[in-house]
Design a protein around this motif. Structure first.
Motif, PDB file in Angstrom:
ATOM      1  N   SER A  24       1.107   4.124  -3.050  1.00 51.98           N
ATOM      2  CA  SER A  24       0.682   5.505  -2.795  1.00 51.98           C
ATOM      3  C   SER A  24       1.712   6.512  -3.296  1.00 51.98           C
ATOM      4  O   SER A  24       1.472   7.711  -3.297  1.00 51.98           O
ATOM      5  CB  SER A  24       0.475   5.720  -1.294  1.00 51.98           C
ATOM      6  OG  SER A  24       1.730   5.858  -0.648  1.00 51.98           O
ATOM      7  N   VAL A  52      -4.693  10.673  10.815  1.00 46.60           N
ATOM      8  CA  VAL A  52      -4.263   9.538   9.970  1.00 46.60           C
ATOM      9  C   VAL A  52      -4.102   8.280  10.817  1.00 46.60           C
ATOM     10  O   VAL A  52      -4.422   7.177  10.361  1.00 46.60           O
ATOM     11  CB  VAL A  52      -2.968   9.785   9.154  1.00 46.60           C
ATOM     12  CG1 VAL A  52      -3.174  10.750   8.030  1.00 46.60           C
ATOM     13  CG2 VAL A  52      -1.805  10.174   9.998  1.00 46.60           C
ATOM     14  N   SER A 103       1.610  10.741   6.970  1.00 42.99           N
ATOM     15  CA  SER A 103       1.116   9.385   6.680  1.00 42.99           C
ATOM     16  C   SER A 103       1.310   8.515   7.918  1.00 42.99           C
ATOM     17  O   SER A 103       2.080   8.869   8.815  1.00 42.99           O
ATOM     18  CB  SER A 103       1.855   8.778   5.486  1.00 42.99           C
ATOM     19  OG  SER A 103       3.211   8.564   5.820  1.00 42.99           O
ATOM     20  N   GLU A 129      -9.656   1.599   9.842  1.00 38.80           N
ATOM     21  CA  GLU A 129      -9.762   0.751   8.654  1.00 38.80           C
ATOM     22  C   GLU A 129      -9.286  -0.669   8.955  1.00 38.80           C
ATOM     23  O   GLU A 129      -9.822  -1.642   8.427  1.00 38.80           O
ATOM     24  CB  GLU A 129      -8.972   1.369   7.492  1.00 38.80           C
ATOM     25  CG  GLU A 129      -9.665   2.623   6.955  1.00 38.80           C
ATOM     26  CD  GLU A 129      -8.886   3.328   5.849  1.00 38.80           C
ATOM     27  OE1 GLU A 129      -7.963   2.721   5.289  1.00 38.80           O
ATOM     28  OE2 GLU A 129      -9.223   4.490   5.560  1.00 38.80           O
ATOM     29  N   GLN A 158      -7.572   7.009  11.408  1.00 41.45           N
ATOM     30  CA  GLN A 158      -8.161   6.437  10.189  1.00 41.45           C
ATOM     31  C   GLN A 158      -7.546   5.075   9.861  1.00 41.45           C
ATOM     32  O   GLN A 158      -8.255   4.113   9.546  1.00 41.45           O
ATOM     33  CB  GLN A 158      -7.966   7.401   9.011  1.00 41.45           C
ATOM     34  CG  GLN A 158      -8.687   6.892   7.753  1.00 41.45           C
ATOM     35  CD  GLN A 158      -8.549   7.842   6.582  1.00 41.45           C
ATOM     36  OE1 GLN A 158      -8.433   9.057   6.783  1.00 41.45           O
ATOM     37  NE2 GLN A 158      -8.561   7.308   5.383  1.00 41.45           N
ATOM     38  N   ALA A 159      -6.226   4.999   9.954  1.00 43.36           N
ATOM     39  CA  ALA A 159      -5.569   3.732   9.613  1.00 43.36           C
ATOM     40  C   ALA A 159      -6.020   2.618  10.558  1.00 43.36           C
ATOM     41  O   ALA A 159      -6.314   1.491  10.125  1.00 43.36           O
ATOM     42  CB  ALA A 159      -4.057   3.909   9.672  1.00 43.36           C
ATOM     43  N   ARG A 183      -1.666  -1.588   7.597  1.00 38.42           N
ATOM     44  CA  ARG A 183      -2.351  -0.649   6.694  1.00 38.42           C
ATOM     45  C   ARG A 183      -1.533   0.627   6.570  1.00 38.42           C
ATOM     46  O   ARG A 183      -0.868   1.043   7.515  1.00 38.42           O
ATOM     47  CB  ARG A 183      -3.725  -0.322   7.309  1.00 38.42           C
ATOM     48  CG  ARG A 183      -4.636   0.513   6.469  1.00 38.42           C
ATOM     49  CD  ARG A 183      -5.745  -0.355   5.896  1.00 38.42           C
ATOM     50  NE  ARG A 183      -6.676   0.435   5.089  1.00 38.42           N
ATOM     51  CZ  ARG A 183      -6.530   0.626   3.786  1.00 38.42           C
ATOM     52  NH1 ARG A 183      -5.511   0.125   3.137  1.00 38.42           N
ATOM     53  NH2 ARG A 183      -7.434   1.331   3.122  1.00 38.42           N
ATOM     54  N   TYR A 184      -1.608   1.253   5.399  1.00 36.36           N
ATOM     55  CA  TYR A 184      -0.929   2.538   5.178  1.00 36.36           C
ATOM     56  C   TYR A 184      -1.954   3.576   4.766  1.00 36.36           C
ATOM     57  O   TYR A 184      -2.723   3.358   3.823  1.00 36.36           O
ATOM     58  CB  TYR A 184       0.118   2.389   4.078  1.00 36.36           C
ATOM     59  CG  TYR A 184       1.035   3.596   3.951  1.00 36.36           C
ATOM     60  CD1 TYR A 184       1.979   3.866   4.937  1.00 36.36           C
ATOM     61  CD2 TYR A 184       0.964   4.451   2.863  1.00 36.36           C
ATOM     62  CE1 TYR A 184       2.823   4.966   4.841  1.00 36.36           C
ATOM     63  CE2 TYR A 184       1.813   5.550   2.750  1.00 36.36           C
ATOM     64  CZ  TYR A 184       2.746   5.796   3.751  1.00 36.36           C
ATOM     65  OH  TYR A 184       3.575   6.880   3.649  1.00 36.36           O
ATOM     66  N   VAL A 185      -1.967   4.699   5.469  1.00 33.75           N
ATOM     67  CA  VAL A 185      -2.861   5.813   5.108  1.00 33.75           C
ATOM     68  C   VAL A 185      -2.001   7.054   4.916  1.00 33.75           C
ATOM     69  O   VAL A 185      -1.158   7.370   5.761  1.00 33.75           O
ATOM     70  CB  VAL A 185      -3.931   6.049   6.194  1.00 33.75           C
ATOM     71  CG1 VAL A 185      -4.674   7.359   5.933  1.00 33.75           C
ATOM     72  CG2 VAL A 185      -4.935   4.898   6.203  1.00 33.75           C
ATOM     73  N   LYS A 186      -2.237   7.728   3.797  1.00 32.22           N
ATOM     74  CA  LYS A 186      -1.399   8.882   3.430  1.00 32.22           C
ATOM     75  C   LYS A 186      -2.282  10.085   3.166  1.00 32.22           C
ATOM     76  O   LYS A 186      -3.209  10.001   2.368  1.00 32.22           O
ATOM     77  CB  LYS A 186      -0.613   8.495   2.176  1.00 32.22           C
ATOM     78  CG  LYS A 186       0.225   9.588   1.561  1.00 32.22           C
ATOM     79  CD  LYS A 186       1.078   8.997   0.436  1.00 32.22           C
ATOM     80  CE  LYS A 186       1.822  10.049  -0.341  1.00 32.22           C
ATOM     81  NZ  LYS A 186       2.671   9.451  -1.391  1.00 32.22           N
ATOM     82  N   PHE A 187      -1.975  11.171   3.836  1.00 32.00           N
ATOM     83  CA  PHE A 187      -2.699  12.409   3.575  1.00 32.00           C
ATOM     84  C   PHE A 187      -1.772  13.327   2.782  1.00 32.00           C
ATOM     85  O   PHE A 187      -0.643  13.559   3.159  1.00 32.00           O
ATOM     86  CB  PHE A 187      -3.118  13.082   4.878  1.00 32.00           C
ATOM     87  CG  PHE A 187      -4.026  14.252   4.650  1.00 32.00           C
ATOM     88  CD1 PHE A 187      -5.400  14.082   4.585  1.00 32.00           C
ATOM     89  CD2 PHE A 187      -3.516  15.520   4.438  1.00 32.00           C
ATOM     90  CE1 PHE A 187      -6.237  15.151   4.326  1.00 32.00           C
ATOM     91  CE2 PHE A 187      -4.345  16.598   4.172  1.00 32.00           C
ATOM     92  CZ  PHE A 187      -5.715  16.407   4.121  1.00 32.00           C
ATOM     93  N   GLU A 219       0.840  -1.215   0.000  1.00 31.84           N
ATOM     94  CA  GLU A 219       0.000   0.000   0.000  1.00 31.84           C
ATOM     95  C   GLU A 219       0.871   1.260   0.000  1.00 31.84           C
ATOM     96  O   GLU A 219       0.567   2.225  -0.708  1.00 31.84           O
ATOM     97  CB  GLU A 219      -0.919   0.005   1.225  1.00 31.84           C
ATOM     98  CG  GLU A 219      -2.035  -1.015   1.125  1.00 31.84           C
ATOM     99  CD  GLU A 219      -2.838  -1.135   2.428  1.00 31.84           C
ATOM    100  OE1 GLU A 219      -2.719  -0.255   3.296  1.00 31.84           O
ATOM    101  OE2 GLU A 219      -3.582  -2.122   2.562  1.00 31.84           O
TER     102      GLU A 219
END
Ligand code: FAD
Length: 322
Positions: A94, A313, A240, A320, A316-317, A224-228, A90
């Motif tokens: 991204s 973030v 992130s 999820e 959120q991560a 999981r990876y979340v990036k803003f 992920e």
């Protein structure tokens, strides 16, 4: 400008050239180095192409974990890798664009230079580019600057998404030098600026990164990876988070939380991890982890939004994942 070019056929050949010429630089995909040369930030005397070293394989040792060659491309889409280390794939996806990911290598991604505008524009003073020159960024626009681990000498952040995932996965960087092979945990591989911001990693000038190794950690599969970022694609992380969680019997047994875009290195938040361990992965625990991740943040002028983004973030991560 002129320079020598050699396509090395063995690691030993690359090492020999590095040892004999202080101005020699390795080149892999060239997606970062070529822009630095073009803009007059670096001026190599010898480019040593490492694409012919046979370091692009992925191996799954019997004892567990995986070893990924330094020349493996950022476009890698191995189903086994995706299952075992989702956060890694992920994070790679991204980053940048498909064309750049096809060229960019693992080693080059970790060794890429900061995107701090003051570093990339030679007309500004920058201690990373010219030690002792001063830091224009510290007096400038702070909205992209570090909120953790900065020093009066440098406030730049590391741009790599891959590095953040590797930090959450307890990865190790394998290097080969003239005298020894080293295995350096990612946590130690990258350096905070302190008084020597031009030294960004533990890699010595005469060493080559040959691989990264990921252990078979119990939290890796659930990650999981979340990036803003400022645009929906083709942009570096403003903030992130790479998160990984192992649960047993409904409670969190171990966790890893690493942040990107906030420091000169991928920033591990042990406070956020501790906020989860021993608890159910519910809304309250997730909120506590998001809050804990901001502990010790010191934003620069105009950078306060990054602290709130860290909180969001991480939440959120984890949401999820949950
Ligand atoms: C428009 C654009 C958008 C981008 N967006 C993102 C993004 O969102 N996220 C992200 O993470 N990255 C992003 N990138 C950066 C990109 O991922 C890097 O440029 C790339 O990963 C560098 O890999 P490379 O193989 O091309 O490195 P190169 O440019 O070849 O080398 C980079 C540095 O690494 C050194 N090096 C290379 N290989 C080795 C080795 N084996 N051992 C030791 N040193 C080595 C080189 O000497 C050089 O100093 C973006 C780049 C561009 C141009």
């Amino acid at each position: 400008m002129s320079f020598h070019y050699t396509r090395a056929r063995h690691v030993s050949e690359a090492l020999r050239i590095l040892a004999g010429d202080e101005g020699a630089r390795l080149v892999a995909g060239g997606t970062d180095l070529s822009t630095l040369v073009r803009d007059g930030i670096v001026a190599p005397t010898h480019l040593v192409d490492v694409n012919g070293l046979g370091l692009d394989g992925i191996e799954w040792p019997r004892g567990g974990g995986v070893r990924i060659g330094a020349l493996c491309r950022n476009a890698v889409d191995d189903p086994r890798l995706r299952r075992a280390y989702p956060v890694l794939v992920e994070a790679l996806r991204s980053g940048a664009s498909p064309q750049i990911r096809n060229r960019a290598s693992f080693g080059g991604n970790l060794l890429q230079q900061t995107r701090c505008a003051y570093f990339r524009l030679p007309e500004f003073a920058c201690n990373r580019r010219a030690p002792g020159a001063g830091c224009s960024a510290a007096r400038g626009d702070g909205h992209l600057q570090a909120v953790f681990g900065a020093s009066p000498h440098c406030v730049a952040v590391h741009p790599s998404d891959l590095a953040v995932a590797l930090q959450a996965l307890d990865a190790v960087v394998v290097t080969e030098g003239p005298r020894e092979r080293r295995r350096i945990p990612v946590d130690r591989f990258f350096r905070l600026p302190g008084a020597t911001p031009h030294i960004t990693t533990e890699l010595r000038r005469d060493e080559v990164v040959t691989a990264v190794e990921l252990p078979d950690a119990p939290f890796a599969r659930r990650s999981r990876y979340v990036k803003f970022r400022e645009r929906a694609s083709y942009a570096f992380a403003l903030v992130s988070a790479a998160v990984a969680v192992e649960e047993r019997g409904g409670t969190v047994r171990s966790a890893r939380i690493a942040l990107g875009g906030v420091a000169a290195k991928p920033w591990r938040s042990t406070a956020a991890e501790q906020a989860l361990v021993g608890r159910r992965l519910d809304e309250a625990a997730i909120a506590a982890a998001g809050d804990a991740a901001t502990a010790g943040a010191r934003p620069g002028r105009g950078g306060g939004h990054k602290v709130e983004l860290v909180r969001r973030v991480v939440r959120q991560a984890l949401t999820e994942l949950g």
